[in-house]
Each structure stands twice: as structure tokens, then as C-alpha cells.
Design a protein around this motif. Structure first.
Motif, PDB file in Angstrom:
ATOM      1  N   PRO A  78       0.854  -3.742  -3.546  1.00 18.33           N
ATOM      2  CA  PRO A  78       0.981  -3.932  -2.094  1.00 18.33           C
ATOM      3  C   PRO A  78       0.651  -2.668  -1.311  1.00 18.33           C
ATOM      4  O   PRO A  78       0.097  -2.739  -0.210  1.00 18.33           O
ATOM      5  CB  PRO A  78       2.432  -4.365  -1.898  1.00 18.33           C
ATOM      6  N   GLY A  79       0.953  -1.495  -1.880  1.00 20.78           N
ATOM      7  CA  GLY A  79       0.590  -0.246  -1.218  1.00 20.78           C
ATOM      8  C   GLY A  79      -0.917  -0.096  -1.064  1.00 20.78           C
ATOM      9  O   GLY A  79      -1.415   0.363  -0.034  1.00 20.78           O
ATOM     10  N   ILE A  80      -1.654  -0.472  -2.104  1.00 21.31           N
ATOM     11  CA  ILE A  80      -3.119  -0.453  -2.035  1.00 21.31           C
ATOM     12  C   ILE A  80      -3.615  -1.346  -0.899  1.00 21.31           C
ATOM     13  O   ILE A  80      -4.496  -0.966  -0.118  1.00 21.31           O
ATOM     14  CB  ILE A  80      -3.714  -0.920  -3.379  1.00 21.31           C
ATOM     15  N   LEU A  81      -3.028  -2.527  -0.800  1.00 23.82           N
ATOM     16  CA  LEU A  81      -3.450  -3.466   0.237  1.00 23.82           C
ATOM     17  C   LEU A  81      -3.156  -2.929   1.630  1.00 23.82           C
ATOM     18  O   LEU A  81      -3.970  -3.107   2.555  1.00 23.82           O
ATOM     19  CB  LEU A  81      -2.765  -4.814   0.016  1.00 23.82           C
ATOM     20  N   TRP A  82      -2.021  -2.245   1.790  1.00 23.37           N
ATOM     21  CA  TRP A  82      -1.724  -1.635   3.095  1.00 23.37           C
ATOM     22  C   TRP A  82      -2.748  -0.542   3.418  1.00 23.37           C
ATOM     23  O   TRP A  82      -3.226  -0.436   4.552  1.00 23.37           O
ATOM     24  CB  TRP A  82      -0.309  -1.060   3.112  1.00 23.37           C
ATOM     25  N   TYR A  83      -3.081   0.282   2.432  1.00 23.88           N
ATOM     26  CA  TYR A  83      -4.072   1.337   2.692  1.00 23.88           C
ATOM     27  C   TYR A  83      -5.454   0.750   2.993  1.00 23.88           C
ATOM     28  O   TYR A  83      -6.192   1.275   3.835  1.00 23.88           O
ATOM     29  CB  TYR A  83      -4.159   2.298   1.511  1.00 23.88           C
ATOM     30  N   LEU A  84      -5.805  -0.338   2.329  1.00 22.16           N
ATOM     31  CA  LEU A  84      -7.088  -0.961   2.621  1.00 22.16           C
ATOM     32  C   LEU A  84      -7.096  -1.567   4.023  1.00 22.16           C
ATOM     33  O   LEU A  84      -8.122  -1.528   4.711  1.00 22.16           O
ATOM     34  CB  LEU A  84      -7.421  -2.020   1.566  1.00 22.16           C
ATOM     35  N   GLN A  96      -2.093 -10.116   2.894  1.00 25.34           N
ATOM     36  CA  GLN A  96      -1.762 -10.054   1.471  1.00 25.34           C
ATOM     37  C   GLN A  96      -0.786  -8.915   1.156  1.00 25.34           C
ATOM     38  O   GLN A  96       0.047  -9.039   0.254  1.00 25.34           O
ATOM     39  CB  GLN A  96      -3.044  -9.923   0.651  1.00 25.34           C
ATOM     40  N   ALA A  97      -0.868  -7.823   1.890  1.00 23.50           N
ATOM     41  CA  ALA A  97       0.088  -6.735   1.706  1.00 23.50           C
ATOM     42  C   ALA A  97       1.498  -7.208   2.050  1.00 23.50           C
ATOM     43  O   ALA A  97       2.469  -6.889   1.342  1.00 23.50           O
ATOM     44  CB  ALA A  97      -0.298  -5.544   2.579  1.00 23.50           C
ATOM     45  N   ASP A  98       1.623  -7.957   3.109  1.00 26.17           N
ATOM     46  CA  ASP A  98       2.919  -8.517   3.493  1.00 26.17           C
ATOM     47  C   ASP A  98       3.436  -9.452   2.400  1.00 26.17           C
ATOM     48  O   ASP A  98       4.606  -9.384   2.005  1.00 26.17           O
ATOM     49  CB  ASP A  98       2.785  -9.273   4.814  1.00 26.17           C
ATOM     50  N   ARG A  99       2.557 -10.283   1.891  1.00 29.42           N
ATOM     51  CA  ARG A  99       2.942 -11.236   0.838  1.00 29.42           C
ATOM     52  C   ARG A  99       3.496 -10.527  -0.392  1.00 29.42           C
ATOM     53  O   ARG A  99       4.577 -10.866  -0.895  1.00 29.42           O
ATOM     54  CB  ARG A  99       1.722 -12.077   0.453  1.00 29.42           C
ATOM     55  N   PHE A 100       2.764  -9.530  -0.882  1.00 27.96           N
ATOM     56  CA  PHE A 100       3.180  -8.879  -2.120  1.00 27.96           C
ATOM     57  C   PHE A 100       4.337  -7.905  -1.896  1.00 27.96           C
ATOM     58  O   PHE A 100       5.144  -7.688  -2.799  1.00 27.96           O
ATOM     59  CB  PHE A 100       1.990  -8.195  -2.781  1.00 27.96           C
ATOM     60  N   SER A 101       4.425  -7.319  -0.712  1.00 29.38           N
ATOM     61  CA  SER A 101       5.580  -6.475  -0.413  1.00 29.38           C
ATOM     62  C   SER A 101       6.856  -7.295  -0.458  1.00 29.38           C
ATOM     63  O   SER A 101       7.870  -6.885  -1.053  1.00 29.38           O
ATOM     64  CB  SER A 101       5.426  -5.819   0.973  1.00 29.38           C
ATOM     65  N   SER A 124       5.291   0.156  -0.729  1.00 35.70           N
ATOM     66  CA  SER A 124       5.046  -1.182  -0.188  1.00 35.70           C
ATOM     67  C   SER A 124       5.592  -1.308   1.226  1.00 35.70           C
ATOM     68  O   SER A 124       4.841  -1.249   2.208  1.00 35.70           O
ATOM     69  CB  SER A 124       5.659  -2.235  -1.117  1.00 35.70           C
ATOM     70  N   PHE A 125       6.899  -1.429   1.356  1.00 36.33           N
ATOM     71  CA  PHE A 125       7.506  -1.608   2.676  1.00 36.33           C
ATOM     72  C   PHE A 125       7.378  -0.362   3.553  1.00 36.33           C
ATOM     73  O   PHE A 125       7.299  -0.472   4.772  1.00 36.33           O
ATOM     74  CB  PHE A 125       8.979  -1.987   2.532  1.00 36.33           C
ATOM     75  N   GLY A 126       7.377   0.821   2.928  1.00 33.98           N
ATOM     76  CA  GLY A 126       7.237   2.044   3.716  1.00 33.98           C
ATOM     77  C   GLY A 126       5.885   2.113   4.406  1.00 33.98           C
ATOM     78  O   GLY A 126       5.788   2.365   5.610  1.00 33.98           O
ATOM     79  N   ASN A 127       4.818   1.871   3.638  1.00 35.83           N
ATOM     80  CA  ASN A 127       3.495   1.822   4.249  1.00 35.83           C
ATOM     81  C   ASN A 127       3.386   0.661   5.229  1.00 35.83           C
ATOM     82  O   ASN A 127       2.732   0.767   6.273  1.00 35.83           O
ATOM     83  CB  ASN A 127       2.415   1.687   3.165  1.00 35.83           C
ATOM     84  N   GLY A 128       4.036  -0.447   4.872  1.00 32.57           N
ATOM     85  CA  GLY A 128       4.008  -1.596   5.762  1.00 32.57           C
ATOM     86  C   GLY A 128       4.645  -1.307   7.108  1.00 32.57           C
ATOM     87  O   GLY A 128       4.103  -1.676   8.158  1.00 32.57           O
ATOM     88  N   TYR A 129       5.792  -0.636   7.096  1.00 33.19           N
ATOM     89  CA  TYR A 129       6.446  -0.312   8.362  1.00 33.19           C
ATOM     90  C   TYR A 129       5.614   0.689   9.160  1.00 33.19           C
ATOM     91  O   TYR A 129       5.491   0.586  10.391  1.00 33.19           O
ATOM     92  CB  TYR A 129       7.842   0.248   8.125  1.00 33.19           C
ATOM     93  N   ARG A 130       5.026   1.651   8.473  1.00 36.26           N
ATOM     94  CA  ARG A 130       4.184   2.645   9.142  1.00 36.26           C
ATOM     95  C   ARG A 130       3.053   1.984   9.910  1.00 36.26           C
ATOM     96  O   ARG A 130       2.696   2.416  11.020  1.00 36.26           O
ATOM     97  CB  ARG A 130       3.628   3.618   8.095  1.00 36.26           C
ATOM     98  N   LEU A 131       2.497   0.914   9.368  1.00 42.66           N
ATOM     99  CA  LEU A 131       1.327   0.286   9.961  1.00 42.66           C
ATOM    100  C   LEU A 131       1.638  -0.926  10.833  1.00 42.66           C
ATOM    101  O   LEU A 131       0.789  -1.346  11.620  1.00 42.66           O
ATOM    102  CB  LEU A 131       0.356  -0.135   8.849  1.00 42.66           C
ATOM    103  N   SER A 132       2.835  -1.494  10.700  1.00 41.38           N
ATOM    104  CA  SER A 132       3.135  -2.719  11.448  1.00 41.38           C
ATOM    105  C   SER A 132       4.357  -2.612  12.348  1.00 41.38           C
ATOM    106  O   SER A 132       4.524  -3.424  13.259  1.00 41.38           O
ATOM    107  CB  SER A 132       3.366  -3.877  10.464  1.00 41.38           C
TER     108      SER A 132
END
Length: 406
Positions: A78-84, A96-101, A124-132
Motif C-alpha cells: 500500500p505504501g508503494i501505491l501511495w507513492y505512485l 487501490q492504496a486505500d483498499r490495501f491500507s 500505509s496509513f501514514g503515507n495515506g494521511y500525508r496525501l489525503s
């Protein structure tokens, strides 16, 4: 569900990376385009099962080995997906990053089984929060930081890495592995974003005690240190995944480089900046010509043993950040150029997976003594590779590499 990726598009993005390699430079946009194609190939083949998170592809094989959310590597995909998503702005990757996180949510609701919660939840969630800025992500990160903190032993001053019997760790004594330095970022972030201030103190203590006990006089790292759990006294320094107790295991040294660079960012303590340079310099001094290390620098069969592209990816990402902290311009430029050199090699025909499999990179080594994931494609190599590419893209644009998110 997903648009079929054509063989022409795969070939074209691989060629872009290879052209950059021939020219002796790396274009992060081209390399991210390659990673985007490879990740979409993986998404097309994800199985419908509870074990649906890619972990590794054995040498010579084409298919991912999948794990579930409890595996220590579960946060890298999920971290890869957030970076992509960050690097390409493609909304598919955000979805997909949200799904796998979200598959990792139970880790924030249960007892800690080891120190890897930072790898799992912050990536996963850390990168997700940073971006969303999704507030539900933030709650999960904060809860998990509190869970990780339960492994802290104040008598020792570090977090217990493996709360269970592991060979040669003198259980039930207290063990700490160098990998744990990466997981401190979860504690630092939580302490500044609504969590207890004690989390910051725990992270600093862990870094300082590790600095005092985990390194030899030449600044090479032990993989693990065992402490007396009652007195805090160091019992021994050993390896679990390296060649020997006194060898410099490549990925272990990479965790130190990355970890102390991050500690300086979070604390601005000059001790950490100085130490990050010391552990970097000994690593760089011993590198082979192509800047990708053999799995262990002290394996007596060097030149006939596997490389570890994952260590190169971790160090490349760390050195890009370290170059922004070092005040001496010549040294800062040196670190940046070394990182670019590593990324250029990793983006060459020798290391890109391309059409061989759906990963980004070849030639990583997981645990050679256990005969596990040797000369394989491994998910954490891909994670730090794409992180480094995004960092280089930001550096080229004059942006902050790691923004402080609240």
C-alpha cells in the motif's frame, strides 16, 4: 477491473529507464512511469483471498508470493501505491492504496507482536494521511503508535523487537535489532500530531541507546543486541540475517543510515546528523563499483555472492534526504550524487524486472542464512526505490522531501 497493460507500453518505459542509464543519469519521471506500469500489472493479478499482499518473487520465477496483513512486509505494497499516486497523480493508485491500507486496520486494534508496526502502519496509513488528510487514517496511526510503545523497556531504553524466542537471542532477555530504527518514525510523528509526548522521548531514548551499543568502533552495525531486561546492561551484539556477528550486513547498515537521518529530521539533534554521516561513510567506502552492495560486506566469497538491491534503494532514499541536511556543500553534493548513482544502477537493465516479472527490481536478498528470498524481487526494495524516485523528483523541483503533516 483494470485496463490491460500492453507489451508495447512495458517495453517503452523500460527503454526510457535504460536510455537514462546509458546517459549516466536517472530521470525520476521516466522511472516512475516504469513503476506505474509494473504496479498495474501486479494489480491485474491480485488473488481474491485473505493473502493478497505481494511480498516477493523467487529468482527465475514470474509470480508474486502473497501474504496477509500480519506479515511484517504488509505495509510496503500500500505504501508503494501511495507513492505512485503522489508521483503520477493517477487516481487508480489512490483507490487501490486505500483498499490495501484498510486491510491492515486490525494491527491498530490488537496487541503488538513485534516492532514492525512502523513498517506496516506508517508506510500505509501514514503515507495515506500525508496525501489525503483522511482523519480515520490519523486515528489508526495514533493508536498503533501507542501499541508500539508497549514494547518499550525503560530499564534498557529501547523497544523490544521480538517478544518471543528467536535463536541466539537469550529469551526472555531484551533484544533490539537495527531494523527497529525505521519504526521510530511512527512514534515521532504521533508525538507531534496528537499523541503523547512520551512517544517522542521513547524514540529519542531508543536512538541514543542504540547508538551507544549497536555499533563497532568503525561505525558498522550489529544486526541485533541483547540486553539484560532487568539491568539494561548489554549482553552481546550478534547477527540474525548477516554473515557473522562481526560482519556488516548490508541491509542492516542501510537501516542505520536511514534511521539516523530520519532521527535528525525529527529532533534536529546534531548528534544524529553526525552519526548519520559516520554510518553512511563507512558503507559508501566499501561499496562495489556499481554502488549496489553484496548482501554482506564481509562475506569471504565476495564477487560470487548475491547482491542486495533493497539495501541500495534504502540508502539512496536516505542519502537524498541527508544531502539536504548537511551544511558543508561538498559533502552534501557527494551524498546526493551517490544516491543518484545508486538509482541509476538500479534503473539499468541489470536490475529492472521489466518483462521478467511484475516487480520493479531484481536482485535483493532477504535472509541468506535462512536460505530465504535470495537474489529475489522483494517488495521493500520496490518501496524504497519508488520512495527515492519521488524524493529525487521533489529535489529536482526544489520541494521539501518530507513535509511535516499535522
Amino acid at each position: 477491473m483494470f485496463k490491460k497493460i500492453s507489451k508495447i507500453s512495458i517495453v517503452s518505459v523500460v527503454l526510457l529507464c535504460q536510455v537514462a542509464y546509458v546517459k549516466g543519469q536517472i530521470n525520476p519521471d521516466d522511472a516512475l512511469a516504469y513503476c506505474s506500469v509494473q504496479a498495474q500489472k501486479t494489480l491485474q493479478n491480485i488473488p481474491f483471498s485473505s493473502a493478497n499482499i505481494p511480498r516477493s518473487i523467487p529468482n527465475g520465477e514470474a509470480n508474486w508470493r502473497y501474504v496477509n496483513y500480519q506479515d511484517w512486509c504488509s505495509g510496503f505494497w500500500p505504501g508503494i501505491l501511495w507513492y505512485l499516486f503522489e508521483g503520477t497523480k493517477n487516481p487508480l493508485f489512490k483507490k487501490q492504496a486505500d483498499r490495501f491500507s484498510k486491510e491492515l486496520t486490525p494491527l491498530s486494534q490488537s496487541k503488538a507482536i513485534d516492532h514492525d508496526l512502523g513498517f506496516q502502519i506508517f508506510n500505509s496509513f501514514g503515507n495515506g494521511y500525508r496525501l489525503s488528510r483522511n482523519p480515520e487514517y490519523k486515528k489508526i496511526v495514533l493508536a498503533t503508535a501507542d501499541t508500539l510503545a508497549t514494547l518499550y523497556n525503560p530499564k534498557v531504553g529501547t523497544i523490544l523487537s521480538w517478544p518471543r524466542p528467536v535463536p541466539n537471542m537469550d529469551w526472555p532477555q531484551h533484544n533490539t535489532i537495527i531494523d527497529n530504527m525505521i519504526n521510530l518514525e511512527l512514534l515521532f510523528w504521533a508525538s507531534k500530531n496528537g499523541g503523547s509526548k512520551k512517544l517522542y522521548d521513547i524514540a529519542v531514548s531508543h536512538a541514543l541507546v542504540t547508538m551507544d551499543n549497536h555499533f563497532r568502533s568503525d561505525f558498522t552495525s550489529y544486526h541485533a543486541v541483547v540486553y539484560d531486561k532487568e539491568t539494561g546492561k548489554k549482553i552481546k551484539g550478534i547477527t540474525h540475517q548477516g554473515y557473522g556477528d562481526d560482519s556488516m550486513w548490508a541491509r542492516g547498515q542501510s537501516w542505520a543510515i536511514y534511521g539516523y537521518t530520519m532521527c535528525y529530521r525529527e529532533t534536529k539533534n546534531p548528534l544524529f546528523l553526525d552519526f548519520a554521516q559516520k554510518v553512511s561513510d563507512v558503507y559508501l567506502k566499501k561499496l562495489p563499483a556499481d554502488a549496489v552492495p553484496y548482501w554482506d560486506f564481509n562475506d569471504p566469497a565476495i564477487s560470487n555472492v548475491p547482491r542486495d538491491a533493497s539495501a541500495a534503494a534504502v540508502v539512496a532514499s536516505a542519502l537524498l534526504e541527508l544531502s539536504t541536511f548537511v551544511k558543508e556543500k561538498t559533502k552534501a553534493t557527494f551524498y546526493k550524487n551517490q544516491a543518484i548513482r545508486m538509482l541509476t544502477t538500479l534503473s539499468s537493465p541489470d536490475y529492472l524486472s521489466g518483462s521478467l516479472n511484475d516487480a520493479f527490481l531484481l536482485h535483493s536478498t532477504g535472509n541468506k542464512p535462512a536460505k530465504s528470498e535470495i537474489d529475489a524481487s522483494i517488495i521493500y526494495a520496490d518501496y524504497y526505490y519508488v520512495e527515492a524516485l519521488v524524493r529525487l523528483m521533489k529535489l529536482n523541483k526544489g520541494m521539501k522531501l518530507v513535509a511535516q503533516v499535522k
